[in-house]
Scaffold this motif. Structure first.
Motif, PDB file in Angstrom:
ATOM      1  N   LEU A 195       0.812  -1.210   0.000  1.00  0.00           N
ATOM      2  CA  LEU A 195       0.000   0.000   0.000  1.00  0.00           C
ATOM      3  C   LEU A 195       0.850   1.266   0.000  1.00  0.00           C
ATOM      4  N   TRP A 196       1.635   1.436  -1.067  1.00  0.00           N
ATOM      5  CA  TRP A 196       2.305   2.720  -1.196  1.00  0.00           C
ATOM      6  C   TRP A 196       1.343   3.703  -1.849  1.00  0.00           C
ATOM      7  N   ALA A 197       1.686   4.979  -1.776  1.00  0.00           N
ATOM      8  CA  ALA A 197       0.736   6.022  -2.166  1.00  0.00           C
ATOM      9  C   ALA A 197       0.262   5.883  -3.605  1.00  0.00           C
ATOM     10  N   MET A 198       1.122   5.379  -4.511  1.00  0.00           N
ATOM     11  CA  MET A 198       0.738   5.268  -5.912  1.00  0.00           C
ATOM     12  C   MET A 198      -0.267   4.151  -6.170  1.00  0.00           C
ATOM     13  N   ASN A 199      -0.482   3.267  -5.203  1.00  0.00           N
ATOM     14  CA  ASN A 199      -1.485   2.216  -5.368  1.00  0.00           C
ATOM     15  C   ASN A 199      -2.854   2.627  -4.841  1.00  0.00           C
ATOM     16  N   VAL A 200      -2.986   3.901  -4.504  1.00  0.00           N
ATOM     17  CA  VAL A 200      -4.277   4.471  -4.125  1.00  0.00           C
ATOM     18  C   VAL A 200      -4.809   5.255  -5.326  1.00  0.00           C
ATOM     19  N   THR A 229       5.567   6.101   4.689  1.00  0.00           N
ATOM     20  CA  THR A 229       6.953   6.304   4.249  1.00  0.00           C
ATOM     21  C   THR A 229       7.113   6.451   2.745  1.00  0.00           C
ATOM     22  N   THR A 230       6.030   6.545   1.981  1.00  0.00           N
ATOM     23  CA  THR A 230       6.167   6.642   0.527  1.00  0.00           C
ATOM     24  C   THR A 230       5.641   7.969  -0.006  1.00  0.00           C
ATOM     25  N   ALA A 231       5.954   9.029   0.685  1.00  0.00           N
ATOM     26  CA  ALA A 231       5.686  10.393   0.219  1.00  0.00           C
ATOM     27  C   ALA A 231       4.246  10.629  -0.202  1.00  0.00           C
ATOM     28  N   PRO A 232       3.285  10.401   0.682  1.00  0.00           N
ATOM     29  CA  PRO A 232       1.906  10.763   0.334  1.00  0.00           C
ATOM     30  C   PRO A 232       1.802  12.277   0.189  1.00  0.00           C
ATOM     31  N   PRO A 233       0.822  12.775  -0.562  1.00  0.00           N
ATOM     32  CA  PRO A 233       0.707  14.222  -0.762  1.00  0.00           C
ATOM     33  C   PRO A 233       0.353  14.941   0.535  1.00  0.00           C
ATOM     34  N   PRO A 234       0.558  16.250   0.584  1.00  0.00           N
ATOM     35  CA  PRO A 234       0.324  17.007   1.819  1.00  0.00           C
ATOM     36  C   PRO A 234      -1.078  16.829   2.394  1.00  0.00           C
ATOM     37  N   GLU A 235      -2.073  16.718   1.531  1.00  0.00           N
ATOM     38  CA  GLU A 235      -3.443  16.607   2.036  1.00  0.00           C
ATOM     39  C   GLU A 235      -3.701  15.269   2.740  1.00  0.00           C
ATOM     40  N   ALA A 236      -2.762  14.326   2.623  1.00  0.00           N
ATOM     41  CA  ALA A 236      -2.947  13.020   3.266  1.00  0.00           C
ATOM     42  C   ALA A 236      -2.741  13.070   4.772  1.00  0.00           C
ATOM     43  N   HIS A 237      -2.297  14.191   5.314  1.00  0.00           N
ATOM     44  CA  HIS A 237      -2.059  14.263   6.761  1.00  0.00           C
ATOM     45  C   HIS A 237      -3.348  13.963   7.539  1.00  0.00           C
ATOM     46  N   VAL A 238      -4.482  14.288   6.973  1.00  0.00           N
ATOM     47  CA  VAL A 238      -5.745  14.024   7.665  1.00  0.00           C
ATOM     48  C   VAL A 238      -6.022  12.529   7.760  1.00  0.00           C
ATOM     49  N   PHE A 239      -5.496  11.770   6.795  1.00  0.00           N
ATOM     50  CA  PHE A 239      -5.686  10.322   6.822  1.00  0.00           C
ATOM     51  C   PHE A 239      -5.107   9.735   8.098  1.00  0.00           C
ATOM     52  N   PHE A 240      -3.871  10.073   8.413  1.00  0.00           N
ATOM     53  CA  PHE A 240      -3.189   9.447   9.543  1.00  0.00           C
ATOM     54  C   PHE A 240      -3.842   9.826  10.870  1.00  0.00           C
ATOM     55  N   THR A 241      -4.260  11.067  11.005  1.00  0.00           N
ATOM     56  CA  THR A 241      -4.931  11.489  12.227  1.00  0.00           C
ATOM     57  C   THR A 241      -6.250  10.752  12.411  1.00  0.00           C
ATOM     58  N   LEU A 242      -7.037  10.693  11.358  1.00  0.00           N
ATOM     59  CA  LEU A 242      -8.346  10.050  11.451  1.00  0.00           C
ATOM     60  C   LEU A 242      -8.210   8.535  11.606  1.00  0.00           C
TER      61      LEU A 242
END
Length: 293
Positions: A195-200, A229-242
């Motif tokens: 599940l690296w960012a490019m597989n989303v 660890t695979t450089a998700p875009p800046p807007e992904a910060h909400v993913f980790f918190t939620l």
């Protein structure tokens, strides 16, 4: 990309006899990916290998997509055709650059990881991580499963042997011995596995969809580490918190990410040149274990 006779032959053998155009798709490293436009105006996504690593590689990937959808409620592309040489899927869109999208993904991953718990670690058969076999031997102990099938497994690969010296290998073995001290006890659940960012990706209406799985029952944080660890875009910060809120993650989860992501860095070293800094990251992570403490 030119429609080579070999590729056209594979597509025709798979039942795609009305190919009008073939366009390259960026992002894949292990396989060749193309977008095929058909005579009726529709398009499909096609993956192929110049030399398949095994007769079952695409079948295992198709199984992973199916189980993620049916057991985990994850949106995945429709499987149109699958055989030894090609995997044909419905098309998806690039992920939208919005926080709402990543909030939706947090709910998707939290549901997958909390509703598919399993009493053992592994899978009913091996599958594939890129062009290398992912070993899925059943284990009752998650630490043993992760050590043997996700870390030490890579030490036998030629590129890893050539890259890591004896001190590196011994340090990795010591880290594996200490896993019960370094990581909390967690249950096994169904995981995407790559599940690296490019597989989303995204559906036509903008909902999250996942591709290229290497499924198994293991720790949910293996998926989390790969995204982290695979450089998700800046807007992904909400993913980790939620996601942390939805799954009840403790505050120390970020400190565990480098250890869990070792499995992917080792897989990169084993398969690709250049290795995009994976060797340096591995050595930095195992540095505290170069001697017994």
């Amino acid at each position: 990309m030119a429609a080579t006779p070999a590729l056209l032959e594979r597509l025709q053998a798979a039942g795609l006899s009305d190919v009008v155009a073939i366009e390259p798709v960026a992002g894949g490293f292990a396989a060749t990916s193309v977008l095929v436009r058909r005579g009726d105006g529709t398009s499909v996504f096609v993956k192929t290998f110049s030399e398949p690593p095994s007769d079952d590689a695409f079948a295992a990937e198709a199984e992973g997509l199916t189980v993620l959808s049916k057991a985990g409620g994850v949106t995945t592309p429709e499987i149109i055709l699958v055989d030894r040489d090609v995997l044909v899927l419905s098309t998806l869109r690039p992920q939208p650059r919005t926080e709402v999208f990543w909030e939706q993904l947090a709910h998707v991953l939290a549901r997958l990881h909390t509703t598919t718990r399993h009493p053992r670690f592994g899978w009913h058969q091996d599958n594939w991580l890129g062009r290398r076999r992912q070993f899925n031997t059943w284990e009752d102990d998650g630490f043993e499963f992760f050590a043997q099938n996700r870390l030490l497994r890579w030490l036998g690969e030629r590129r890893v042997q050539e890259t890591l010296d004896a001190a590196d290998r011994m340090a990795l073995e010591r880290l594996c011995e200490r896993l019960p001290e370094l990581l909390p006890i967690k249950p096994a659940c169904l995981t995407h596995g790559d599940l690296w960012a490019m597989n989303v990706m995204a559906t036509a209406d903008g909902r999250p969809a996942l591709i290229d799985p290497a499924v198994s029952y293991t720790w949910a944080e293996v998926d989390l580490a790969h995204l982290w660890t695979t450089a998700p875009p800046p807007e992904a910060h909400v993913f980790f918190t939620l996601y942390a809120e939805l799954t009840g993650l403790d505050r120390g989860w970020r400190e565990r990410m480098p250890i869990l992501q070792l499995r992917q860095h080792l897989a990169v070293i084993a398969q690709f040149e250049p290795n995009w800094g994976a060797v340096d990251v591995v050595r930095a992570t195992i540095a505290p274990f170069r001697r017994r403490l």
